[in-house]
Design a protein around this motif. Sequence first.
Motif, PDB file in Angstrom:
ATOM      1  N   SER A 112    -117.357  49.523 -53.628  1.00 23.33           N
ATOM      2  CA  SER A 112    -116.350  50.039 -54.547  1.00 23.33           C
ATOM      3  C   SER A 112    -116.062  51.486 -54.177  1.00 23.33           C
ATOM      4  O   SER A 112    -116.973  52.318 -54.145  1.00 23.33           O
ATOM      5  CB  SER A 112    -116.851  49.952 -55.988  1.00 23.33           C
ATOM      6  N   SER A 113    -114.814  51.775 -53.867  1.00 22.25           N
ATOM      7  CA  SER A 113    -114.460  53.123 -53.438  1.00 22.25           C
ATOM      8  C   SER A 113    -113.032  53.436 -53.863  1.00 22.25           C
ATOM      9  O   SER A 113    -112.262  52.544 -54.233  1.00 22.25           O
ATOM     10  CB  SER A 113    -114.597  53.265 -51.918  1.00 22.25           C
ATOM     11  N   TYR A 114    -112.697  54.716 -53.807  1.00 23.88           N
ATOM     12  CA  TYR A 114    -111.348  55.151 -54.159  1.00 23.88           C
ATOM     13  C   TYR A 114    -110.423  54.962 -52.958  1.00 23.88           C
ATOM     14  O   TYR A 114    -110.727  55.412 -51.851  1.00 23.88           O
ATOM     15  CB  TYR A 114    -111.351  56.614 -54.593  1.00 23.88           C
ATOM     16  N   HIS A 172    -113.845  57.458 -48.446  1.00 28.77           N
ATOM     17  CA  HIS A 172    -114.288  57.995 -49.738  1.00 28.77           C
ATOM     18  C   HIS A 172    -115.677  58.565 -49.495  1.00 28.77           C
ATOM     19  O   HIS A 172    -116.643  57.819 -49.301  1.00 28.77           O
ATOM     20  CB  HIS A 172    -114.313  56.890 -50.799  1.00 28.77           C
ATOM     21  N   GLU A 230    -107.167  55.265 -56.619  1.00 32.72           N
ATOM     22  CA  GLU A 230    -107.750  54.409 -57.642  1.00 32.72           C
ATOM     23  C   GLU A 230    -108.931  53.655 -57.053  1.00 32.72           C
ATOM     24  O   GLU A 230    -108.986  53.394 -55.845  1.00 32.72           O
ATOM     25  CB  GLU A 230    -106.710  53.420 -58.180  1.00 32.72           C
ATOM     26  N   LYS A 231    -109.873  53.277 -57.908  1.00 34.90           N
ATOM     27  CA  LYS A 231    -111.088  52.608 -57.445  1.00 34.90           C
ATOM     28  C   LYS A 231    -110.809  51.124 -57.230  1.00 34.90           C
ATOM     29  O   LYS A 231    -110.289  50.440 -58.100  1.00 34.90           O
ATOM     30  CB  LYS A 231    -112.222  52.807 -58.447  1.00 34.90           C
ATOM     31  N   ARG A 232    -111.174  50.649 -56.033  1.00 36.15           N
ATOM     32  CA  ARG A 232    -111.025  49.234 -55.689  1.00 36.15           C
ATOM     33  C   ARG A 232    -112.278  48.756 -54.963  1.00 36.15           C
ATOM     34  O   ARG A 232    -113.097  49.557 -54.513  1.00 36.15           O
ATOM     35  CB  ARG A 232    -109.815  49.013 -54.769  1.00 36.15           C
ATOM     36  N   THR A 233    -112.382  47.440 -54.825  1.00 36.31           N
ATOM     37  CA  THR A 233    -113.477  46.843 -54.072  1.00 36.31           C
ATOM     38  C   THR A 233    -112.973  46.441 -52.695  1.00 36.31           C
ATOM     39  O   THR A 233    -111.985  45.706 -52.578  1.00 36.31           O
ATOM     40  CB  THR A 233    -114.043  45.613 -54.797  1.00 36.31           C
ATOM     41  N   GLN A 269    -109.247  60.305 -64.375  1.00 35.41           N
ATOM     42  CA  GLN A 269    -108.584  59.385 -63.461  1.00 35.41           C
ATOM     43  C   GLN A 269    -107.797  60.174 -62.420  1.00 35.41           C
ATOM     44  O   GLN A 269    -106.920  60.966 -62.768  1.00 35.41           O
ATOM     45  CB  GLN A 269    -107.634  58.454 -64.229  1.00 35.41           C
TER      46      GLN A 269
END
Length: 610
Positions: A586-588, A345, A576-579, A571
């Motif tokens: 936090s990145s896609y 990302h 999708e954004k996750r950790t 969106q």
Amino acid sequence: PNRHNDSGDETPVPQEDRALTQGALHSLATKLEDLSTCNELIGKHGAALQRSLSELEDLRGPTEGTDKVKAVNERATLFRITSNAMINACRDFLDVAESHSRRWQKALHYEREQRHHLEETIEQLAKQHNSLERAWRENPTSYTGETSLDENEEAEFFDAMEDAPSFITVTTTGNIRHKGSSYVKYIYIFCYLKDTSGTNQMQLRRTRRSRIPDKPNYSLNLWSIMKNCIGKDLSKIPMPVNFNEPLSMLQRLTEDLEYSELLDRAARCDSSLDQMCLVAAFSVSSYSTTVHRTAKPFNPLLGETYELDRLEEYGYRSISEQVSHHPPAAAHHVASERGWTLWQHITIDSKFRGKYISVMPLGNIHLQFHSSGNHYVWSKVTSTVHNIIVGKLWIDQSGDIDIVNTTTKDTCRLKFSPYSYFSREIPRKVTGVVEDGEGTAHYILSGTWDDKMESAKIVESSRGCGGSEGKQKTVYQTLQPKLLWKKYPLPDNAENMHYFSALALTLNEPEEGVAPTDSRLRPDQRLMEVGLWDEANIEKQRLEDHQRMERKRREAQANQSTCRQDVESYQPVWFEKRTDENTGESSYMYRGGYWEAKERQDWSHCPEIF
């Protein structure tokens, strides 16, 4: 951080020219030393001859006179020999100086022209400054309502001006014939359908294109566009396609996979340290295509995607998507059947500094090998484009890459040395050390980011002396280096095809069945590729006007919503954004579903951006 050298806008001197200059200086120094030696001998023998002549004047007898005359003759002979040597040394020095004077005169003439060009540029800037100052004094009220780009951080910025009635007009000298709009559409449709009409015969492997239309020879002054943009983000600067190459930033990200076979080899390694060497070589190889590529890729539109399916040839499939427009950010995911997965990302932060442009990719690249579970994380270095005002554009990479295996804690720090006119180091040099989790060094990596990388196994290390700031240098004894990676030669005629590599030439090749948001279908980029740059500029503005309207529509919906959603609530479709579990960032990340949707040809979730 960007390690900018003091040479500023100096163009790198070729090694051959530098060697010739040093050789000439060495020859002149040798001849000058010969002259000095001859001068000393002439002085010595001249003094001896003078003494002999004085003694000859004091003769008292014939016997003594004969001896003195003989001594004078000997001294005179030595003086004549030494004088002849001096004359020959002077002649040699003159010949060497004359043989190199033409080269130095040419270099001096070039420097004078560069200085004259710079003086003219500064004079034009001063005139423009005075005219703007006079205009403001005559009518200061007309400027009170304007807001600078830096002051209005909440505004949306595009490659074209926000409220400009028309695109920037640029005077060109190209001989491209400009057709009507119907002809433009025909060209685009023809280019798109040309390679998609397949046959009923099964082919084991598709033949990819090996060339694109030659780049038109347009004359354009970059400084005329950039002079009012010093210190600003490049994504906020209106730029015509004349400064672009016919690829999007998503395609440039995908181009990092040019040497994916390095990761295939790394996946087969039993040793994590050997694997680290190949991962490091892969991280360096992604810069090899940039050495001549000073043009700017297209900024992707929000929601734009790019797929690259190379399962048949190289065993991987890649999908990327523009997940944010301000700041520009892209998410990328690659899955390989040969034992690895890569994702990233990346947010691009670019600044114009007057003499140079710095491009700083922010974000981490992740790589995981399936069999071992080894998970590698690293980031990119700063790219700098020099000579924006005067001289030939050239690009440099500088900074450090820290590669960490989060599974075994192995590390590798790669140092990209910035170019310096006064340095004796090889230009574009990269060095690194591979260490295990306990900090013990095992491999030395060396090479250049535009050519090759080698690894040498360390057999012994010791503390030396002479380090900077009082620190001791570590001395490594290694085995013979082994080649990790070597750059492929560029295709024939690459200088007329934007210096694209073999992979880059295929990235914008039309594909059947891709998503309607794919970069290959972007009309302004396609028009630029076929040489219709004026039409491409018009189409580029249309696309960005459409994107601007979509943003305002989302703003209106957010304002009417009872939830008062954030304006930037767009969106992405495929990410999708996750950790991240390893880094905590936090990145896609890829949510899945793209290749299944392609198989069904169900693109109902894709926005209409073109």
